[in-house]
Scaffold this motif. Structure first.
Motif, PDB file in Angstrom:
ATOM      1  N   GLY A 258      38.754 -11.380  -3.219  1.00  0.00           N
ATOM      2  CA  GLY A 258      39.952 -10.616  -2.878  1.00  0.00           C
ATOM      3  C   GLY A 258      40.692 -10.060  -4.081  1.00  0.00           C
ATOM      4  O   GLY A 258      41.618  -9.273  -3.923  1.00  0.00           O
ATOM      5  N   GLY A 259      40.305 -10.498  -5.305  1.00  0.00           N
ATOM      6  CA  GLY A 259      40.996 -10.041  -6.507  1.00  0.00           C
ATOM      7  C   GLY A 259      42.429 -10.565  -6.608  1.00  0.00           C
ATOM      8  O   GLY A 259      43.235 -10.032  -7.363  1.00  0.00           O
ATOM      9  N   LEU A 260      42.762 -11.605  -5.835  1.00  0.00           N
ATOM     10  CA  LEU A 260      44.116 -12.153  -5.844  1.00  0.00           C
ATOM     11  C   LEU A 260      44.103 -13.462  -6.634  1.00  0.00           C
ATOM     12  O   LEU A 260      43.746 -14.506  -6.117  1.00  0.00           O
ATOM     13  N   VAL A 261      44.475 -13.394  -7.922  1.00  0.00           N
ATOM     14  CA  VAL A 261      44.448 -14.595  -8.747  1.00  0.00           C
ATOM     15  C   VAL A 261      45.736 -15.376  -8.498  1.00  0.00           C
ATOM     16  O   VAL A 261      46.791 -15.028  -8.991  1.00  0.00           O
ATOM     17  N   SER A 262      45.626 -16.417  -7.685  1.00  0.00           N
ATOM     18  CA  SER A 262      46.796 -17.227  -7.367  1.00  0.00           C
ATOM     19  C   SER A 262      46.824 -18.459  -8.257  1.00  0.00           C
ATOM     20  O   SER A 262      45.809 -19.105  -8.466  1.00  0.00           O
ATOM     21  N   VAL A 263      47.998 -18.764  -8.808  1.00  0.00           N
ATOM     22  CA  VAL A 263      48.169 -20.006  -9.560  1.00  0.00           C
ATOM     23  C   VAL A 263      49.081 -20.918  -8.746  1.00  0.00           C
ATOM     24  O   VAL A 263      49.652 -21.872  -9.240  1.00  0.00           O
ATOM     25  N   GLY A 264      49.222 -20.598  -7.446  1.00  0.00           N
ATOM     26  CA  GLY A 264      50.161 -21.345  -6.621  1.00  0.00           C
ATOM     27  C   GLY A 264      49.517 -22.000  -5.412  1.00  0.00           C
ATOM     28  O   GLY A 264      50.197 -22.294  -4.423  1.00  0.00           O
ATOM     29  N   GLN A 265      48.203 -22.270  -5.476  1.00  0.00           N
ATOM     30  CA  GLN A 265      47.537 -22.858  -4.314  1.00  0.00           C
ATOM     31  C   GLN A 265      48.050 -24.268  -4.026  1.00  0.00           C
ATOM     32  O   GLN A 265      47.929 -24.751  -2.904  1.00  0.00           O
ATOM     33  N   GLN A 266      48.635 -24.926  -5.048  1.00  0.00           N
ATOM     34  CA  GLN A 266      49.187 -26.255  -4.818  1.00  0.00           C
ATOM     35  C   GLN A 266      50.301 -26.225  -3.771  1.00  0.00           C
ATOM     36  O   GLN A 266      50.573 -27.236  -3.136  1.00  0.00           O
ATOM     37  N   ALA A 267      50.904 -25.053  -3.556  1.00  0.00           N
ATOM     38  CA  ALA A 267      51.922 -24.947  -2.504  1.00  0.00           C
ATOM     39  C   ALA A 267      51.311 -25.271  -1.142  1.00  0.00           C
ATOM     40  O   ALA A 267      51.938 -25.940  -0.316  1.00  0.00           O
ATOM     41  N   PHE A 268      50.074 -24.804  -0.917  1.00  0.00           N
ATOM     42  CA  PHE A 268      49.452 -24.983   0.397  1.00  0.00           C
ATOM     43  C   PHE A 268      48.882 -26.389   0.550  1.00  0.00           C
ATOM     44  O   PHE A 268      48.917 -26.957   1.641  1.00  0.00           O
ATOM     45  N   VAL A 269      48.354 -26.950  -0.541  1.00  0.00           N
ATOM     46  CA  VAL A 269      47.924 -28.350  -0.495  1.00  0.00           C
ATOM     47  C   VAL A 269      49.130 -29.223  -0.163  1.00  0.00           C
ATOM     48  O   VAL A 269      49.094 -30.064   0.741  1.00  0.00           O
ATOM     49  N   GLY A 270      50.230 -28.983  -0.898  1.00  0.00           N
ATOM     50  CA  GLY A 270      51.418 -29.822  -0.747  1.00  0.00           C
ATOM     51  C   GLY A 270      52.060 -29.684   0.615  1.00  0.00           C
ATOM     52  O   GLY A 270      52.375 -30.693   1.260  1.00  0.00           O
ATOM     53  N   ILE A 271      52.230 -28.450   1.071  1.00  0.00           N
ATOM     54  CA  ILE A 271      52.922 -28.275   2.351  1.00  0.00           C
ATOM     55  C   ILE A 271      52.050 -28.808   3.487  1.00  0.00           C
ATOM     56  O   ILE A 271      52.566 -29.390   4.450  1.00  0.00           O
ATOM     57  N   GLY A 272      50.728 -28.652   3.361  1.00  0.00           N
ATOM     58  CA  GLY A 272      49.824 -29.204   4.369  1.00  0.00           C
ATOM     59  C   GLY A 272      49.951 -30.713   4.423  1.00  0.00           C
ATOM     60  O   GLY A 272      50.103 -31.309   5.501  1.00  0.00           O
ATOM     61  N   ALA A 273      49.905 -31.331   3.239  1.00  0.00           N
ATOM     62  CA  ALA A 273      49.996 -32.784   3.169  1.00  0.00           C
ATOM     63  C   ALA A 273      51.332 -33.268   3.733  1.00  0.00           C
ATOM     64  O   ALA A 273      51.387 -34.228   4.511  1.00  0.00           O
ATOM     65  N   TYR A 274      52.419 -32.581   3.363  1.00  0.00           N
ATOM     66  CA  TYR A 274      53.740 -33.003   3.841  1.00  0.00           C
ATOM     67  C   TYR A 274      53.912 -32.773   5.341  1.00  0.00           C
ATOM     68  O   TYR A 274      54.571 -33.562   6.022  1.00  0.00           O
TER      69      TYR A 274
ATOM     70  N   ALA B 240      48.615  -9.774 -12.748  1.00  0.00           N
ATOM     71  CA  ALA B 240      48.983 -11.010 -13.406  1.00  0.00           C
ATOM     72  C   ALA B 240      50.328 -11.526 -12.899  1.00  0.00           C
ATOM     73  O   ALA B 240      50.555 -12.730 -12.817  1.00  0.00           O
ATOM     74  N   TYR B 241      51.236 -10.603 -12.562  1.00  0.00           N
ATOM     75  CA  TYR B 241      52.544 -11.037 -12.080  1.00  0.00           C
ATOM     76  C   TYR B 241      52.447 -11.675 -10.707  1.00  0.00           C
ATOM     77  O   TYR B 241      53.259 -12.519 -10.353  1.00  0.00           O
ATOM     78  N   PHE B 242      51.433 -11.279  -9.951  1.00  0.00           N
ATOM     79  CA  PHE B 242      51.169 -11.947  -8.679  1.00  0.00           C
ATOM     80  C   PHE B 242      50.875 -13.430  -8.949  1.00  0.00           C
ATOM     81  O   PHE B 242      51.367 -14.311  -8.238  1.00  0.00           O
ATOM     82  N   ALA B 243      50.089 -13.676 -10.003  1.00  0.00           N
ATOM     83  CA  ALA B 243      49.706 -15.055 -10.326  1.00  0.00           C
ATOM     84  C   ALA B 243      50.948 -15.914 -10.550  1.00  0.00           C
ATOM     85  O   ALA B 243      51.103 -16.975  -9.938  1.00  0.00           O
ATOM     86  N   ILE B 244      51.861 -15.440 -11.410  1.00  0.00           N
ATOM     87  CA  ILE B 244      53.026 -16.265 -11.709  1.00  0.00           C
ATOM     88  C   ILE B 244      53.980 -16.286 -10.516  1.00  0.00           C
ATOM     89  O   ILE B 244      54.663 -17.279 -10.288  1.00  0.00           O
TER      90      ILE B 244
END
Lengths: 287, 366
Positions: free
Chosen positions: B66-82, B123-127
């Protein structure tokens, strides 16, 4: 009156964030590169200054001046030998390389200096304050803000008054055409990153004197810097200062309401700006 | 059959992929049967490998396709777990079906996240995704019912009689804790197989072709009618859902949660990025190879602490500089072998008569 005080503290804190952000803004403006290791480079600079102060007993300000050429060389070499190789249409390689660099720097600092938090001792300066119109203003925050102003005025002068600045702007607009006019983009990029590292050293000096730091705090500084750049609008240095001030004020106001909300309030201010003005307050660059 | 010579057909299958399909089937059977003869620590290692593989596949779908470099996937791990902890602790759900709720929670979070982050380019998408992950972490840390900043554990009443654990206890004659590990492991096998099969299926559909077109050249893709924005949304939401499921499953096995651990950038995004980059970004094989290399490195070097992470960073940088398509890319370029081919090739008719098929330009190019 307490609110006026809070907001002024926030504005002064914004100076520190603008210093974090100016280097990021400079590099992005010229080569569209976002350096994910920017925050860790600031922390590296702080350790370098701390090392010089501890080993030689120099004043932190002199130590920072001594560190500047080293940091310039580091930035120059980093860009010339590593980052220039990955610049291109594809944004993935530079992101992943700087992300790797961030992890390497953090762990190298952890190995070299341990996880203990450190501080650059600035003597009586760190607690000095002056009275202005019934408000107590810390000398250190005032100096930080003043330095941010000097850095941004200096960068603007560099951009619009010197031949190097002309080369920066030309390369930023169109590297191919610039290279037809005798400019080597690779060399220009290396100089730009070198200059960004000099600003990083100034940011590191104030970071280290104003608060404790340890190897793990780099990424959070990167986020503040990034928010300031986006709020200000890409490519605008004065916008970056405004962005830093907005983050700073949001954080101090948030902290005044509930200490747990300090960081959160800064992030929320960023999201609100992104919602209302997606291209920032003073956008200049097209992308 | 005599007419078959004249029928052209478009197919993606190769000899290597046919063999790999059989091998994969056998591997899955072995994986399912593993708890019958493997030690508990091997099962736990396999659980770690499989869940990291799932995270890596979804990050690869985002960044590599998808060309979407995400550095925020931990949001989905965390919210799923919570979300999983939330419904178990506050509403008395069983943890196993709650994993689905974890996926849905991540999907719901992904909608506003995409709304904000898609305003940022490259790159700004990543941050930007990273900032959102931080915001979610700070907000969740305020949620006192699930322990606030210090976190909490799954109640013993919920873990003790989880679905299927009773049956597993009698089947293998193990204690409750071991039965829970086996259950989590089986769910991880299921999730990993479904993830790989699902992504492979997606890439072979018309939508997958559009996705590859957007990755290779977004302007050219738009000009032939691919809706790039819709592609980005699809990929982002699918990845968030899968990452949320993995988050729920990981924390069902851990049974203990805190905001700093569940929203850890290092554990759920940095490692995952290294796995994909080392293995080979933009391929299904890459993350599989990457997770094995990652696990071996971790087993060998984990005692060296920060040196291990430094080595991982240096390896990642080196690969990006000198072999941007990763270890699998190096292998595939030399041998031409693809285990999960998605490229369409023209066969049949006169082409099958000779060796013409092999010299078709489309069969050698990416």
């Amino acid at each position: 009156m307490i609110w006026v005080d809070t907001i002024i503290q926030g504005i002064l804190l914004g100076g520190l964030y603008a210093l974090f952000a100016a280097g990021l803004s400079l590099v992005f403006g010229i080569m569209r590169l976002v350096n994910l290791a920017h925050g860790d480079l600031i922390v590296l600079g702080a350790y370098l200054i701390l090392l010089l102060v501890t080993l030689t007993g120099l004043s932190p300000f002199v130590a920072a001046a001594v560190a500047m050429p080293f940091m310039f060389a580091l930035g120059f070499g980093l860009q010339k030998f590593m980052l220039n190789r990955v610049l291109g249409d594809d944004i993935l390689p530079p992101l992943l390389v700087t992300f790797g660099l961030s992890v390497v720097l953090q762990n190298a600092l952890l190995e070299g200096f341990s996880a203990d938090s450190q501080r650059i001792q600035a003597g009586p300066l760190s607690t000095a304050s002056i009275q202005v119109a019934g408000l107590n203003l810390g000398v250190m925050p005032l100096m930080t803000f003043g330095s941010a102003l000097v850095v941004i005025i200096g960068l603007n002068q560099l951009f619009y008054r010197t031949s190097l600045g002309r080369a920066f702007r030309a390369t930023s607009d169109d590297p191919t055409t610039a290279s037809l006019m005798g400019i080597k983009p690779a060399g220009i990029f290396a100089k730009a990153t070198g200059i960004a590292m000099i600003i990083v050293t100034i940011a590191a000096l104030y970071l280290g004197m104003r608060s404790n730091f340890d190897p793990s705090i780099g990424p959070a500084r990167l986020i503040y810097a990034f928010e300031a750049v986006i709020i200000g609008g890409l490519g605008s240095l004065w916008g970056t200062l405004a962005g830093g001030v907005i983050i700073g004020v949001a954080q101090t106001v948030g902290a005044a309401i509930n200490p747990e909300w300090q960081i959160l309030a800064g992030h929320l201010a960023f999201l609100i700006v992104l919602l209302v003005r997606p291209r920032g307050l003073f956008p200049r660059a097209v992308d | 059959m005599t007419n078959a010579k004249l029928d052209y057909s478009v197919q993606t299958r190769t000899r290597a992929s046919s063999i790999s399909a059989i091998v994969a089937l056998l591997l899955v059977l072995v994986a399912v049967a593993l708890p019958a003869f493997a030690s508990r620590s091997l099962i736990q290692d396999m659980f770690f490998i499989l869940t990291m593989l799932v995270l890596a596949q979804f990050w690869n779908l985002l960044a590599g396709y998808g060309g979407l470099v995400s550095v925020g996937q931990q949001a989905f791990v965390g919210i799923g777990a919570y979300a999983m902890f939330g419904v178990v602790i506050l509403m008395g759900f069983d943890p196993v079906p709650s994993i689905l709720i974890a996926g849905v929670a991540a999907l719901l979070l992904a909608i506003p996240t995409a709304f904000f982050a898609f305003r940022l380019q490259g790159a700004y998408f990543a941050i930007g995704t990273w900032v959102i992950a931080e915001v979610v972490r700070l907000l969740v840390a305020q949620w006192k019912a699930v322990g606030g900043g210090t976190g909490t554990s799954l109640p013993r009443s919920a873990t003790g009689d989880m679905w299927f654990t009773g049956a597993i206890e009698t089947l293998f004659g193990v204690r409750n804790a071991a039965a829970r590990d086996i259950l989590a492991y089986w769910l991880a096998v299921l999730l990993a197989v479904a993830t790989i099969a699902g992504i492979y299926w997606l890439l072979r559909t018309k939508r997958g072709l559009g996705l590859a077109a957007v990755r290779d050249n977004i302007e050219a893709a738009k000009s032939v009618g691919v809706d790039a924005v819709r592609m980005k949304w699809t990929v982002f939401l699918v990845s968030a859902f899968g990452t949320g499921l993995a988050g729920g499953l990981i924390y069902m096995q851990k049974a203990r949660i805190s905001p700093d651990a569940a929203f850890s950038l290092q554990d759920w995004t940095a490692y995952v990025i290294f796995i994909v980059v080392i293995g080979g970004i933009g391929t299904i094989e890459g993350p599989i190879l990457g997770v094995l290399v990652f696990f071996i490195l971790q087993s060998l070097l984990a005692d060296f602490g920060s040196w291990y992470l430094m080595a991982l960073g240096v390896i990642g940088i080196t690969i990006m500089l000198f072999a941007p398509r990763g270890l699998w890319g190096l292998f595939s370029d030399r041998t031409g072998i693809e285990l999960f081919p998605v490229r369409r090739r023209l066969t049949g008719g006169r082409l099958t008569g000779g060796h013409v098929t092999d010299t078709l330009p489309s069969s050698k190019e990416e």
